[in-house]
Design an enzyme around this catalytic site. Structure first.
Site, short mmCIF file in Angstrom:
data_model
loop_
_atom_site.label_atom_id
_atom_site.label_comp_id
_atom_site.label_asym_id
_atom_site.label_seq_id
_atom_site.Cartn_x
_atom_site.Cartn_y
_atom_site.Cartn_z
N GLU A 35 0.84 -1.22 0.00
CA GLU A 35 0.00 0.00 0.00
C GLU A 35 0.86 1.25 0.00
O GLU A 35 1.87 1.31 0.73
CB GLU A 35 -0.89 -0.02 1.25
CG GLU A 35 -2.28 0.45 0.99
CD GLU A 35 -3.04 -0.48 0.05
OE1 GLU A 35 -3.18 -0.12 -1.14
OE2 GLU A 35 -3.49 -1.55 0.49
N ASP A 38 2.82 2.23 -4.98
CA ASP A 38 2.78 2.37 -6.45
C ASP A 38 3.46 3.66 -6.91
O ASP A 38 4.24 3.64 -7.85
CB ASP A 38 1.35 2.21 -7.02
CG ASP A 38 0.31 3.16 -6.44
OD1 ASP A 38 0.63 3.91 -5.48
OD2 ASP A 38 -0.84 3.14 -6.94
N SER A 69 -24.53 8.59 -15.96
CA SER A 69 -24.31 7.55 -14.96
C SER A 69 -25.62 7.20 -14.28
O SER A 69 -26.33 8.08 -13.80
CB SER A 69 -23.31 8.02 -13.89
OG SER A 69 -23.28 7.07 -12.83
N GLY A 126 -12.74 2.85 -1.14
CA GLY A 126 -11.38 2.32 -1.22
C GLY A 126 -11.29 1.05 -2.04
O GLY A 126 -10.28 0.35 -2.00
N LEU A 127 -12.34 0.75 -2.80
CA LEU A 127 -12.35 -0.47 -3.63
C LEU A 127 -12.20 -0.11 -5.11
O LEU A 127 -12.38 -0.95 -5.98
CB LEU A 127 -13.64 -1.26 -3.38
CG LEU A 127 -13.83 -1.66 -1.91
CD1 LEU A 127 -15.19 -2.34 -1.70
CD2 LEU A 127 -12.71 -2.60 -1.45
N ASP A 179 -4.56 0.90 -9.15
CA ASP A 179 -5.97 0.62 -9.39
C ASP A 179 -6.26 0.32 -10.86
O ASP A 179 -7.03 -0.58 -11.19
CB ASP A 179 -6.82 1.83 -8.96
CG ASP A 179 -6.65 2.15 -7.49
OD1 ASP A 179 -6.03 1.34 -6.77
OD2 ASP A 179 -7.12 3.22 -7.06
#
Ligand code: ADP
Ligand code: MG
Length: 390
Positions: A35, A38, A69, A126-127, A179
Site C-alpha cells: 500500500e 505504487d 451515470s 477504497g475499492l 488501481d
C-alpha cells in the site's frame, strides 16, 4: 434486482433512445498488500473484484462526448473532446472524459461517443470505483475506436497508463497506477504482482478455497477522499525524501540499507514515511513467497505488519480501519489490514472459510459500541479484468 450490465443498457436506451453498440465492464479491486508503494516505483498485489462498472456505448458522428451515470442523480454530462481539461467537465464525469483526453494525448485518433455507465463497486469505499469507471470507458473507447488495446497485456498496460493519466490530470487525483493496472491486467483466480517501476507483472495463483480460507472485505463507510490533500501530502513527503537522498524513487533503497539511509534524513516524519514504503515493498515479496509456499499463517502475519506500518509510520488508517483490523484478529482472523488509500474506506481480513459473516458481525458490534455507523461486508474472490460483455 437487475444486473449492472442491465442497468447500463437500460440507462443507455432511456438516454439515447437507441441500442448501444456494445457493453464493456471493468472491476474494482482489493490490494492484498503493498500500500502506498505504487507512486514510489514499488510492488503491489491486487486482485480484481466481482464488483464492476459497466459502460454501454456507441460511436457518434462528431467529436462530442455524452456521458450518463445510472448511479448519479441528474448524471448527464456533455463535453467537446477538445474542451476536456483539468477540472473540465469536473465531478464524476472527469474520470470518464479524462480517458478520452488521455487516449488523444497518447497519440490515438479519438472521436465522440455516447456512454451510459452503471456500477456496483461501492463508490468512495477504497475499492477503486474510480478506476473501474475509467477502465470500462477505456475498454469501450478502445474497441469502438478500433484501438485494439484489450487484445494484449501490452495494450492493456498502455490503457492502464492512459486511465491513470486521466485520473491524475483531468480528475486531479494524484493516485499511483495500482488501481488501473488491477482493473485491466488482473486474471480470475490470481493476484497480480505489479512492479510499478517498469510495469512488469506476474500472475500469482490465489485460491483461498483450496486452503479452507476466505477473504473478508469490510467497508467501514467512513468517507475517504483522495483529493482532500492527505494522499497528496504523503506522496510529496516520499518525493521530497527521494530528492534529499538523491535517488529517483524510494524503490532504490534496499531493505538492508534502510537504517543507514534513514540516518541521512533530518525530518522524523519523512523517516517514518520512508520506513513504511521500504518495508512494505519487502512485505509484498515475502507475501508472494508465502502464497507460493501455501503458508497462510505467514500471509496473515504480513497483513498485520502492513497494517501496523500504515498505522504508525504512514498514519493513514484512522479509528474505523484500526477497529476492523483489531476486531477481526480478536475473532480469529489470520491477519487483517486496511486496503486502498486509507483514511476510511475498506479493510481485508484473512479468515477461516465460512467464518467471514461471523467476523463481520463482531466488527459490526464493535462499531455500534464505538458509536460508529454500520459497516458493510462481503467475501471476495479473485475475478476477471476489463472485458467486452456483448
Ligand atoms: P474509490 O475509487 O475508492 O471508490 P475515489 O474517490 O477514487 O474512490 O473515486 C470515487 C469517484 O469516482 C466518485 O466520487 C465519482 O466521481 C466517480 N465514480 C465512481 N463510480 C461512479 C459511477 N458509477 N458513476 C459516476 N461516478 C462514479
Ligand atoms: Mg479511486
Amino acid at each position: 434486482m437487475s444486473s449492472v450490465r442491465d442497468r447500463a443498457e437500460e440507462t443507455f436506451r432511456e438516454t439515447f433512445g437507441a441500442e448501444p453498440e456494445g457493453v464493456w465492464a471493468a472491476p474494482g479491486r482489493v490490494n492484498l498488500i503493498g500500500e502506498h508503494t505504487d507512486y514510489n516505483d514499488g510492488l503491489c498485489l491486487p486482485i480484481a473484484l466481482p464488483h464492476r462498472a459497466c459502460a454501454a456505448a456507441r460511436r457518434r458522428g462528431d467529436d462530442r462526448l455524452v456521458l450518463v451515470s445510472a448511479d448519479i442523480p441528474d448524471g448527464r454530462v456533455e463535453v467537446e473532446l477538445t474542451e476536456i481539461a483539468p477540472g473540465t467537465p469536473g465531478g464524476w464525469a472527469s474520470y470518464a472524459a479524462g480517458v478520452l483526453w488521455a487516449l488523444r494525448e497518447a497519440g490515438h485518433e479519438v472521436h465522440g461517443l455516447d456512454v451510459a455507465v452503471a456500477s456496483d463497486v461501492p463508490i468512495g469505499a477504497g475499492l477503486s470505483s474510480s478506476a473501474a469507471l475509467e477502465g470500462c470507458v477505456g475498454a469501450a473507447a478502445s474497441d469502438l475506436l478500433g484501438l485494439g488495446l484489450l487484445d494484449s497485456d501490452e495494450g492493456r498496460s498502455r490503457l492502464a497508463q492512459v486511465c491513470m493519466r486521466a485520473e491524475n490530470v483531468i480528475a486531479e487525483a494524484p493516485t499511483g497506477g495500482l488501481d488501473q493496472a488491477a482493473a485491466l491486467r488482473c486474471a480470475e483466480g490470481h493476484a497480480l504482482l505489479l512492479d510499478c517501476r517498469d510495469g512488469a507483472t506476474r500472475l500469482v495463483p490465489f485460491d483461498l478455497d483450496a486452503h479452507d480460507l476466505e477473504l473478508l472485505v469490510v467497508d467501514t463507510r467512513a468517507t475517504h477522499a483522495l483529493t482532500d490533500g492527505q494522499y497528496g501530502e504523503r506522496r510529496s513527503a516520499c518525493e521530497a525524501a527521494a530528492r534529499t537522498l538523491g535517488i529517483a524513487s524510494l524503490r532504490e533503497i534496499a531493505p538492508s540499507e534502510l537504517e543507514p539511509t534513514l540516518a541521512r534524513l533530518d525530518d522524523e516524519v519523512q523517516r517514518r514515511r520512508v520506513r513504511h514504503v521500504v518495508t512494505e515493498i519487502q512485505r509484498v515479496r515475502d507475501c508472494v513467497a508465502a502464497l507460493a509456499a501455501g503458508d497462510f499463517t505467514e500471509v496473515g502475519r504480513l497483513f498485520d505488519e502492513s497494517h501496523a506500518s500504515l498505522r504508525h509510520d504512514y498514519e493513514v488508517t484512522g479509528a474505523e480501519l484500526d477497529l476492523v483490523a483489531d476486531t477481526a484478529r480478536a475473532e480469529g482472523a489470520l491477519g487483517a489490514r486496511m486496503t486502498g488509500g486509507g483514511f476510511g474506506g475498506s479493510a481485508i481480513a484473512l479468515v477461516r472459510r465460512g467464518t467471514g459473516d461471523q467476523v463481520a458481525a463482531a466488527v459490526a458490534r464493535a462499531f455500534a459500541r464505538a458509536g460508529l455507523g454500520a459497516p458493510q461486508h462481503f467475501v471476495a474472490t479473485a475475478a476477471a479484468p476489463a472485458e467486452r460483455l456483448g
